[in-house]
Design a protein around this motif. Sequence first.
Motif, mmCIF file in Angstrom:
data_model
loop_
_atom_site.group_PDB
_atom_site.id
_atom_site.type_symbol
_atom_site.label_atom_id
_atom_site.label_comp_id
_atom_site.label_asym_id
_atom_site.label_seq_id
_atom_site.Cartn_x
_atom_site.Cartn_y
_atom_site.Cartn_z
ATOM 1 N N TYR A 261 27.308 -37.994 4.857
ATOM 2 C CA TYR A 261 27.411 -37.675 6.278
ATOM 3 C C TYR A 261 27.446 -36.160 6.493
ATOM 4 O O TYR A 261 26.815 -35.643 7.411
ATOM 5 C CB TYR A 261 28.656 -38.323 6.866
ATOM 6 C CG TYR A 261 28.784 -38.154 8.357
ATOM 7 C CD1 TYR A 261 27.700 -38.393 9.198
ATOM 8 C CD2 TYR A 261 29.987 -37.751 8.933
ATOM 9 C CE1 TYR A 261 27.816 -38.242 10.568
ATOM 10 C CE2 TYR A 261 30.107 -37.601 10.298
ATOM 11 C CZ TYR A 261 29.020 -37.838 11.109
ATOM 12 O OH TYR A 261 29.138 -37.680 12.465
ATOM 13 N N GLY A 262 28.166 -35.444 5.636
ATOM 14 C CA GLY A 262 28.189 -33.987 5.742
ATOM 15 C C GLY A 262 26.817 -33.380 5.528
ATOM 16 O O GLY A 262 26.437 -32.418 6.201
ATOM 17 N N SER A 263 26.050 -33.949 4.598
ATOM 18 C CA SER A 263 24.688 -33.453 4.358
ATOM 19 C C SER A 263 23.802 -33.696 5.569
ATOM 20 O O SER A 263 22.968 -32.854 5.923
ATOM 21 C CB SER A 263 24.097 -34.133 3.125
ATOM 22 O OG SER A 263 24.859 -33.851 1.973
ATOM 23 N N ALA A 264 23.962 -34.848 6.213
ATOM 24 C CA ALA A 264 23.175 -35.140 7.412
ATOM 25 C C ALA A 264 23.494 -34.134 8.522
ATOM 26 O O ALA A 264 22.587 -33.647 9.211
ATOM 27 C CB ALA A 264 23.451 -36.562 7.888
ATOM 28 N N MET A 265 24.766 -33.806 8.682
ATOM 29 C CA MET A 265 25.138 -32.809 9.677
ATOM 30 C C MET A 265 24.576 -31.436 9.325
ATOM 31 O O MET A 265 24.161 -30.675 10.211
ATOM 32 C CB MET A 265 26.658 -32.746 9.817
ATOM 33 C CG MET A 265 27.271 -33.956 10.509
ATOM 34 S SD MET A 265 29.011 -33.725 10.935
ATOM 35 C CE MET A 265 29.753 -33.787 9.311
ATOM 36 N N ALA A 266 24.551 -31.109 8.033
ATOM 37 C CA ALA A 266 23.973 -29.834 7.604
ATOM 38 C C ALA A 266 22.481 -29.775 7.914
ATOM 39 O O ALA A 266 21.967 -28.734 8.337
ATOM 40 C CB ALA A 266 24.219 -29.637 6.110
ATOM 41 N N VAL A 267 21.788 -30.880 7.714
ATOM 42 C CA VAL A 267 20.354 -30.928 8.025
ATOM 43 C C VAL A 267 20.130 -30.748 9.524
ATOM 44 O O VAL A 267 19.244 -30.006 9.954
ATOM 45 C CB VAL A 267 19.744 -32.255 7.534
ATOM 46 C CG1 VAL A 267 18.306 -32.396 8.041
ATOM 47 C CG2 VAL A 267 19.770 -32.327 6.014
ATOM 48 N N VAL A 268 20.939 -31.417 10.334
ATOM 49 C CA VAL A 268 20.814 -31.295 11.787
ATOM 50 C C VAL A 268 21.079 -29.857 12.221
ATOM 51 O O VAL A 268 20.342 -29.284 13.035
ATOM 52 C CB VAL A 268 21.774 -32.261 12.496
ATOM 53 C CG1 VAL A 268 21.781 -32.005 14.005
ATOM 54 C CG2 VAL A 268 21.383 -33.706 12.217
ATOM 55 N N LEU A 269 22.134 -29.267 11.676
ATOM 56 C CA LEU A 269 22.473 -27.886 12.028
ATOM 57 C C LEU A 269 21.351 -26.928 11.636
ATOM 58 O O LEU A 269 20.976 -26.041 12.409
ATOM 59 C CB LEU A 269 23.773 -27.480 11.332
ATOM 60 C CG LEU A 269 24.240 -26.037 11.539
ATOM 61 C CD1 LEU A 269 24.464 -25.747 13.022
ATOM 62 C CD2 LEU A 269 25.509 -25.768 10.740
ATOM 63 N N THR A 270 20.796 -27.118 10.451
ATOM 64 C CA THR A 270 19.684 -26.270 10.009
ATOM 65 C C THR A 270 18.479 -26.411 10.921
ATOM 66 O O THR A 270 17.834 -25.419 11.289
ATOM 67 C CB THR A 270 19.288 -26.631 8.560
ATOM 68 O OG1 THR A 270 20.424 -26.487 7.706
ATOM 69 C CG2 THR A 270 18.152 -25.743 8.072
ATOM 70 N N ALA A 271 18.176 -27.649 11.303
ATOM 71 C CA ALA A 271 17.036 -27.886 12.189
ATOM 72 C C ALA A 271 17.246 -27.212 13.545
ATOM 73 O O ALA A 271 16.307 -26.626 14.109
ATOM 74 C CB ALA A 271 16.822 -29.388 12.372
ATOM 75 N N VAL A 272 18.462 -27.269 14.062
ATOM 76 C CA VAL A 272 18.757 -26.644 15.354
ATOM 77 C C VAL A 272 18.599 -25.129 15.262
ATOM 78 O O VAL A 272 17.990 -24.497 16.138
ATOM 79 C CB VAL A 272 20.187 -27.011 15.816
ATOM 80 C CG1 VAL A 272 20.593 -26.174 17.022
ATOM 81 C CG2 VAL A 272 20.270 -28.487 16.165
ATOM 82 N N VAL A 273 19.133 -24.517 14.198
ATOM 83 C CA VAL A 273 19.053 -23.064 14.043
ATOM 84 C C VAL A 273 17.602 -22.616 13.885
ATOM 85 O O VAL A 273 17.164 -21.629 14.500
ATOM 86 C CB VAL A 273 19.898 -22.609 12.840
ATOM 87 C CG1 VAL A 273 19.681 -21.119 12.572
ATOM 88 C CG2 VAL A 273 21.370 -22.887 13.092
ATOM 89 N N VAL A 274 16.838 -23.338 13.071
ATOM 90 C CA VAL A 274 15.427 -22.979 12.869
ATOM 91 C C VAL A 274 14.650 -23.121 14.176
ATOM 92 O O VAL A 274 13.830 -22.263 14.530
ATOM 93 C CB VAL A 274 14.804 -23.857 11.770
ATOM 94 C CG1 VAL A 274 13.294 -23.656 11.719
ATOM 95 C CG2 VAL A 274 15.422 -23.532 10.422
ATOM 96 N N ALA A 275 14.913 -24.208 14.920
ATOM 97 C CA ALA A 275 14.223 -24.421 16.190
ATOM 98 C C ALA A 275 14.545 -23.312 17.185
ATOM 99 O O ALA A 275 13.652 -22.794 17.870
ATOM 100 C CB ALA A 275 14.593 -25.782 16.766
ATOM 101 N N LEU A 276 15.813 -22.925 17.268
ATOM 102 C CA LEU A 276 16.198 -21.849 18.175
ATOM 103 C C LEU A 276 15.542 -20.536 17.769
ATOM 104 O O LEU A 276 15.092 -19.762 18.618
ATOM 105 C CB LEU A 276 17.720 -21.687 18.187
ATOM 106 C CG LEU A 276 18.512 -22.732 18.960
ATOM 107 C CD1 LEU A 276 20.009 -22.508 18.780
ATOM 108 C CD2 LEU A 276 18.164 -22.691 20.438
#
Length: 293
Positions: A261-276
């Motif tokens: 679950y922590g890895s999934a949150m890390a992936v989501v966070l990375t995707a958000v930062v890259v998109a921004l």
Amino acid sequence: MKANRTATPYLFLVPAMAVFGFAVLFPVIMTFAYSFTEWNGYGTMVFVGIDNYIKAANDVLFRDSFVHVLIYIAITIVLEVVVGLVLAGLVSVHRRGSLWFRVAIFTPVMLPMVVVAVLWAFVYNNDFGLLNAALQSLGLDSLQRVWLGDPATALLAVSVVSGWVYAGFYMTIFYAAFNQVPTEVIEAARLDGANEWQLFRRIKVPMIRNAITVALLLCITGGFQGFDLFYVMTNGGPYGATEIPTTYLVKSVFTFQNVGYGSAMAVVLTAVVVALGLVFTRVNREKPEDVRS
């Protein structure tokens, strides 16, 4: 015949690419793979598909953590970038003695963030902290708060500490950019009757737009990477009022031992930062290169 040296430049890249692959690329790939599993870090790994991403989408605390970090970024843009820009403008005008002023303002940047967090935790302490003591000495007892223990003030208190640390960092960036403004332009504006405020607002700031853009990007991405201040000062409290994505996913992995679950949150966070970052770059690229007021 001369030896074929076409591959020679690529050989020099091998060490750097090996380090990049081992230290960056491999962890990213493994984190993405773990995000599809349920694993406590040492037991049997169970493939669960996209269940962790569905859980993250329905996790109120995880969604709120993004709201908190966006508020934090908005506050720090003012306290770090805007204040740093103003300080740089003042220093660029009053150069006499500015070296010591710049050193004093930049000093917090050189301190370890954990040390800064501990020091400011004492400042905010509700029993013997300097802030409440100062308010009491000024007869403003009604303004005293449990600054880090009140959900209404905790996030602002942490943001102020971040502003205190990084305002000097951005001041240095902007001061260097101001020094690149052609003196001929400044002198011509002065001959036309412009005062220092007009020079700052109409000449200097527009001419360092690229530096401001870089500073904003650093502030936004740095906000999403924030961890140490929040972890040491509040650890996400009180009642989740200062929980941000990084503190929440670290708790999920190391406290609750939910690596998947922590890895999934890390992936989501990375995707958000890259998109921004991509959106920010695209918007900035489409702006006209015009420094006229």
